[in-house]
Design an enzyme around this catalytic site. Structure first.
Site, short mmCIF file in Angstrom:
data_model
loop_
_atom_site.label_atom_id
_atom_site.label_comp_id
_atom_site.label_asym_id
_atom_site.label_seq_id
_atom_site.Cartn_x
_atom_site.Cartn_y
_atom_site.Cartn_z
N ASP A 18 35.48 77.18 57.12
CA ASP A 18 35.44 75.56 57.24
C ASP A 18 34.92 75.22 58.51
OD1 ASP A 18 36.38 73.00 56.58
OD2 ASP A 18 38.40 73.24 57.67
N GLY A 21 30.47 70.87 57.99
CA GLY A 21 30.26 69.43 58.17
C GLY A 21 30.28 69.14 59.61
N ARG A 22 31.36 69.34 60.24
CA ARG A 22 31.32 69.03 61.77
C ARG A 22 30.33 69.47 62.38
NH1 ARG A 22 37.32 71.01 62.12
NH2 ARG A 22 36.88 71.48 59.92
N TRP A 23 29.89 70.64 62.18
CA TRP A 23 28.92 71.46 62.72
C TRP A 23 27.48 70.60 62.62
CZ3 TRP A 23 23.72 73.19 62.07
CH2 TRP A 23 23.22 73.88 63.00
N ARG A 31 25.16 66.75 56.24
CA ARG A 31 26.15 67.83 56.11
C ARG A 31 25.67 68.82 55.44
NH1 ARG A 31 31.47 66.37 56.61
NH2 ARG A 31 32.06 68.06 54.85
N HIS A 35 26.04 73.25 55.81
CA HIS A 35 26.46 74.35 54.72
C HIS A 35 25.25 75.41 54.92
CE1 HIS A 35 29.72 71.91 53.53
NE2 HIS A 35 29.03 70.89 52.95
N SER A 63 36.02 74.89 46.99
CA SER A 63 37.11 74.68 46.07
C SER A 63 37.23 73.73 45.21
CB SER A 63 38.32 74.07 47.32
OG SER A 63 38.03 72.87 47.29
N TRP A 67 35.15 68.96 44.70
CA TRP A 67 34.38 68.14 43.52
C TRP A 67 34.56 66.57 43.97
CZ3 TRP A 67 30.85 70.16 40.55
CH2 TRP A 67 31.07 71.49 39.84
N LEU A 129 30.60 97.76 50.19
CA LEU A 129 31.45 96.35 50.27
C LEU A 129 31.46 95.74 49.33
CD1 LEU A 129 32.53 94.62 52.71
CD2 LEU A 129 30.61 93.19 52.28
N ARG A 179 41.08 81.40 59.04
CA ARG A 179 40.64 80.04 58.96
C ARG A 179 39.64 79.66 60.07
NH1 ARG A 179 42.17 75.25 55.20
NH2 ARG A 179 40.59 73.67 55.93
N ILE A 186 46.29 76.06 54.29
CA ILE A 186 45.73 77.02 53.30
C ILE A 186 44.61 76.42 52.05
CG2 ILE A 186 47.45 77.04 51.58
CD1 ILE A 186 46.40 80.48 53.17
C1 IPE Z 1 38.74 74.60 52.22
O1 IPE Z 1 38.01 73.53 53.12
C2 IPE Z 1 37.55 74.96 51.30
C3 IPE Z 1 36.49 75.60 51.59
C4 IPE Z 1 36.16 76.30 52.90
C5 IPE Z 1 35.44 75.87 50.48
P1 IPE Z 1 38.02 71.95 52.97
O2 IPE Z 1 37.32 71.33 54.17
O3 IPE Z 1 37.84 71.44 51.87
O4 IPE Z 1 39.52 71.69 53.14
P2 IPE Z 1 40.53 70.52 53.36
O5 IPE Z 1 40.19 69.53 52.39
O6 IPE Z 1 40.07 69.92 54.80
O7 IPE Z 1 42.00 70.85 53.25
C1 IPE Z 2 33.48 74.13 54.67
O1 IPE Z 2 33.02 73.10 55.54
C2 IPE Z 2 32.66 74.26 53.60
C3 IPE Z 2 32.96 73.57 52.29
C4 IPE Z 2 34.20 73.07 52.14
C5 IPE Z 2 31.95 73.60 51.11
P1 IPE Z 2 33.34 71.76 55.38
O2 IPE Z 2 32.02 71.09 54.55
O3 IPE Z 2 34.74 71.51 54.86
O4 IPE Z 2 33.02 71.27 56.90
P2 IPE Z 2 34.13 70.20 57.60
O5 IPE Z 2 35.65 70.65 57.59
O6 IPE Z 2 33.76 68.66 56.93
O7 IPE Z 2 33.73 70.21 59.08
MG MG Z 3 36.40 71.10 55.95
#
Ligand code: IPE
Ligand code: IPE
Ligand code: MG
Length: 250
Positions: A18, A21-23, A31, A35, A63, A67, A129, A179, A186
């Site tokens: 996770d 996006g913030r990175w 965003r 990724h 996840s 979507w 692995l 995480r 979770i």
């Molecule tokens: C969890 O991250 C799913 C993945 C890392 C693929 P999210 O960024 O989607 O989780 P929430 O929405 O903040 O709980």
């Molecule tokens: C996790 O990073 C990757 C996916 C859920 C696809 P995020 O995209 O959730 O990043 P943040 O949480 O917005 O920084």
């Molecule tokens: Mg996230």
């Protein structure tokens, strides 16, 4: 496979990757640029797991709930998956990594589905692995699809039968779940399999999660005592009660 209380290097490491996006936001980038960095970070993490003797790595890449993101980000993630497959699979193949995609494929395009199948087939002989990429995955989906399998075949619903019907039945339960990104939840990852996993939360955003951060997580993990319901005294003196009874069939 029987669980043990040994906590050196995790046999099975699972990661909620996770913070992409913030990175990107911090750098005024779209965003999807985050990724892309996330894919590079995963590639480095796979190598680091190999050198540390980790046998199974399971990562959360998309996840069931993702979507709900803007169409542009969802389509960007789908394109990135296809691109990552063509770029990374030859390297994974050469490095002895066996790929599995875990999740509901029905909603993915034919092109993506075909790419996943090809990648799995081309790494099917590898043994160094196991890399499980959870894509369109949700822990609730997994439990429901396993229950549906038992219902359709008229099997009794027992823990062992459900466990065998799960999408991750080919590997033992994760020893350590990391995480990144500073959130303490979770988010529908491994709801069944993480019942006795050690949990570790890192403030680092996934693209910044490097080898040193992984080593720190492993060091914390190795200092933990996994009791599986027993007492510390029993772990120190196994004659002081039954051996660990928590058995995972894999
Ligand atoms: C969890 O991250 C799913 C993945 C890392 C693929 P999210 O960024 O989607 O989780 P929430 O929405 O903040 O709980
Ligand atoms: C996790 O990073 C990757 C996916 C859920 C696809 P995020 O995209 O959730 O990043 P943040 O949480 O917005 O920084
Ligand atoms: Mg996230």
């Amino acid at each position: 496979m029987a669980q043990t209380s040994s906590t050196a290097v995790p046999h099975h490491l699972a990661i909620v990757m996770d913070g992409n996006g913030r990175w990107a936001n911090k750098r005024f980038l779209p965003r999807v640029a985050g990724h892309k960095q996330g894919v590079d970070s995963l590639s480095r993490c796979v190598q680091a797991c190999i050198t540390r003797g980790i046998a199974v790595l399971t990562v959360f890449a998309f996840s069931s709930e993702n979507w709900n993101r803007p169409d542009e980000e969802v389509s960007g993630l789908m394109e990135l998956l296809v691109l990552a497959l063509s770029r990374e699979v030859p390297r994974l193949k050469a490095n002895g990594v066996r790929l599995y995609f875990v999740g509901d494929r029905a909603r993915l395009s034919d092109k993506v589905q075909a790419g996943l199948e090809r990648a799995e087939l081309s790494t099917a002989e590898n043994q160094r692995l196991v890399l499980n990429v959870c894509f369109n995955y949700g822990g609730r989906w997994d439990i429901a699809q396993a229950a549906q399998k038992l219902a359709s075949s008229g099997q009794a619903v027992t823990e062992i039968a459900l466990d065998r019907a799960m999408a991750l039945a080919h590997v033992p339960d994760p020893d350590l779940v990391i995480r990144t990104g500073g959130e303490f939840r979770i988010s529908n990852f491994l709801l069944w399999q993480a019942a006795y996993s050690e949990l570790y939360f890192s403030d680092k955003l996934w693209p910044d999660f490097d080898e040193a951060a992984l080593d720190e997580a492993i060091a914390v993990y190795s200092s933990r005592e996994r009791r599986f319901g027993q007492t510390s005294a029993q772990l120190r003196d196994p004659s002081d009660g039954p051996q660990i009874k928590h058995v995972k069939v894999a």
